[in-house]
Design a protein around this motif. Structure first.
Motif, PDB file in Angstrom:
ATOM      1  N   UNK A 174     -19.010   0.235 -53.657  1.00 34.93           N
ATOM      2  CA  UNK A 174     -18.703  -0.698 -52.568  1.00 34.93           C
ATOM      3  C   UNK A 174     -17.652  -0.072 -51.644  1.00 34.93           C
ATOM      4  N   UNK A 175     -17.764  -0.394 -50.365  1.00 36.65           N
ATOM      5  CA  UNK A 175     -16.772   0.077 -49.416  1.00 36.65           C
ATOM      6  C   UNK A 175     -15.453  -0.637 -49.693  1.00 36.65           C
ATOM      7  N   UNK A 176     -14.339   0.082 -49.537  1.00 29.73           N
ATOM      8  CA  UNK A 176     -13.058  -0.575 -49.791  1.00 29.73           C
ATOM      9  C   UNK A 176     -12.809  -1.690 -48.776  1.00 29.73           C
ATOM     10  N   UNK A 177     -12.147  -2.743 -49.228  1.00 30.11           N
ATOM     11  CA  UNK A 177     -11.804  -3.865 -48.366  1.00 30.11           C
ATOM     12  C   UNK A 177     -10.771  -3.363 -47.355  1.00 30.11           C
ATOM     13  N   UNK A 178     -11.063  -3.453 -46.058  1.00 29.29           N
ATOM     14  CA  UNK A 178     -10.112  -2.946 -45.076  1.00 29.29           C
ATOM     15  C   UNK A 178      -8.816  -3.759 -45.044  1.00 29.29           C
ATOM     16  N   UNK A 179      -8.807  -4.913 -45.646  1.00 24.47           N
ATOM     17  CA  UNK A 179      -7.608  -5.744 -45.661  1.00 24.47           C
ATOM     18  C   UNK A 179      -7.397  -6.428 -44.326  1.00 24.47           C
ATOM     19  N   UNK A 180      -6.305  -7.141 -44.218  1.00 29.88           N
ATOM     20  CA  UNK A 180      -6.036  -7.857 -42.966  1.00 29.88           C
ATOM     21  C   UNK A 180      -5.738  -6.875 -41.829  1.00 29.88           C
ATOM     22  N   UNK A 181      -6.012  -7.318 -40.624  1.00 28.29           N
ATOM     23  CA  UNK A 181      -5.739  -6.512 -39.438  1.00 28.29           C
ATOM     24  C   UNK A 181      -4.245  -6.571 -39.125  1.00 28.29           C
ATOM     25  N   UNK A 182      -3.648  -5.407 -38.827  1.00 27.93           N
ATOM     26  CA  UNK A 182      -2.244  -5.352 -38.430  1.00 27.93           C
ATOM     27  C   UNK A 182      -2.096  -5.826 -36.993  1.00 27.93           C
ATOM     28  N   UNK A 183      -0.941  -6.385 -36.694  1.00 26.80           N
ATOM     29  CA  UNK A 183      -0.653  -6.791 -35.324  1.00 26.80           C
ATOM     30  C   UNK A 183      -0.597  -5.546 -34.442  1.00 26.80           C
ATOM     31  N   UNK A 184      -1.204  -5.620 -33.270  1.00 29.74           N
ATOM     32  CA  UNK A 184      -1.209  -4.512 -32.317  1.00 29.74           C
ATOM     33  C   UNK A 184       0.141  -4.436 -31.603  1.00 29.74           C
ATOM     34  N   UNK A 185       0.474  -3.280 -31.027  1.00 27.71           N
ATOM     35  CA  UNK A 185       1.688  -3.215 -30.196  1.00 27.71           C
ATOM     36  C   UNK A 185       1.649  -4.332 -29.150  1.00 27.71           C
ATOM     37  N   UNK A 186       2.818  -4.896 -28.877  1.00 32.75           N
ATOM     38  CA  UNK A 186       2.912  -6.032 -27.956  1.00 32.75           C
ATOM     39  C   UNK A 186       2.853  -7.369 -28.671  1.00 32.75           C
ATOM     40  N   UNK A 187       2.509  -7.336 -29.995  1.00 28.14           N
ATOM     41  CA  UNK A 187       2.432  -8.570 -30.781  1.00 28.14           C
ATOM     42  C   UNK A 187       3.129  -8.379 -32.116  1.00 28.14           C
ATOM     43  N   UNK A 188       3.402  -9.496 -32.801  1.00 31.01           N
ATOM     44  CA  UNK A 188       4.071  -9.452 -34.098  1.00 31.01           C
ATOM     45  C   UNK A 188       3.755 -10.716 -34.882  1.00 31.01           C
ATOM     46  N   UNK A 189       4.080 -10.687 -36.168  1.00 31.32           N
ATOM     47  CA  UNK A 189       4.017 -11.881 -37.021  1.00 31.32           C
ATOM     48  C   UNK A 189       5.000 -11.671 -38.162  1.00 31.32           C
TER      49      UNK A 189
END
Length: 154
Positions: free
Chosen positions: A24-39
């Motif tokens: 199985x392909x590895x789970x890419x996991x959650x998407x990181x916030x792009x530059x200009x954004x944060x959490x």
């Protein structure tokens, strides 16, 4: 003869291919916030950087206030803007630059203050990038002159 040899080889390789299981392909996991954004976690959902701040990296957990000499008047930006000539920014986290007042000027970008008009010059408009020389044969008696009327014979 060639055909007889080809069929068994296809059959053998076909069996090998059928027996192979793709991992199985590895789970890419959650998407990181792009530059200009944060959490709070650095992952989606993300918030745009507020006015007066920036985020210049991926996966940021906070926005950074713009340093003095710079400002940001738009949300979701990856950098700050330098104060233009004729303006200054003397606070951290500014949303705009301030125009130089009468009697002061600033020739450089990214300034934190304006310069007083030197002796022999005046500044009669806000947001000036240069001081104006007094007419030939006249000078000012003080710095920060705001009008040609301040120019007098020595």
């Amino acid at each position: 003869m060639r055909r007889a040899l080809f069929v068994p080889l296809v059959a053998v390789f076909g069996l090998l291919a059928v027996g192979c299981v793709m991992p199985p392909l590895p789970d890419p996991g959650p998407e990181l916030c792009a530059p200009g954004t944060f959490s709070a976690t650095g992952e989606e959902p993300c918030t745009p950087a507020p006015v007066g701040t920036f985020v210049d990296v991926e996966g940021a957990t906070s926005a950074t206030p713009c340093p003095v000499g710079t400002f940001q008047d738009e949300e979701g930006q990856a950098s700050c803007k330098a104060a233009l000539p004729g303006t200054f920014v003397d606070v951290v986290g500014a949303a705009s630059a301030t125009f130089c007042p009468l009697g002061r000027f600033q020739p450089n970008a990214g300034a934190v203050e304006c310069l007083l008009a030197p002796i022999g010059t005046y500044v009669d408009s806000i947001g000036a990038a240069v001081a104006t020389n007094c007419p030939v044969g006249t000078t000012t008696l003080f710095t920060g002159a705001t009008s040609e009327d301040d120019c007098v014979e020595p």
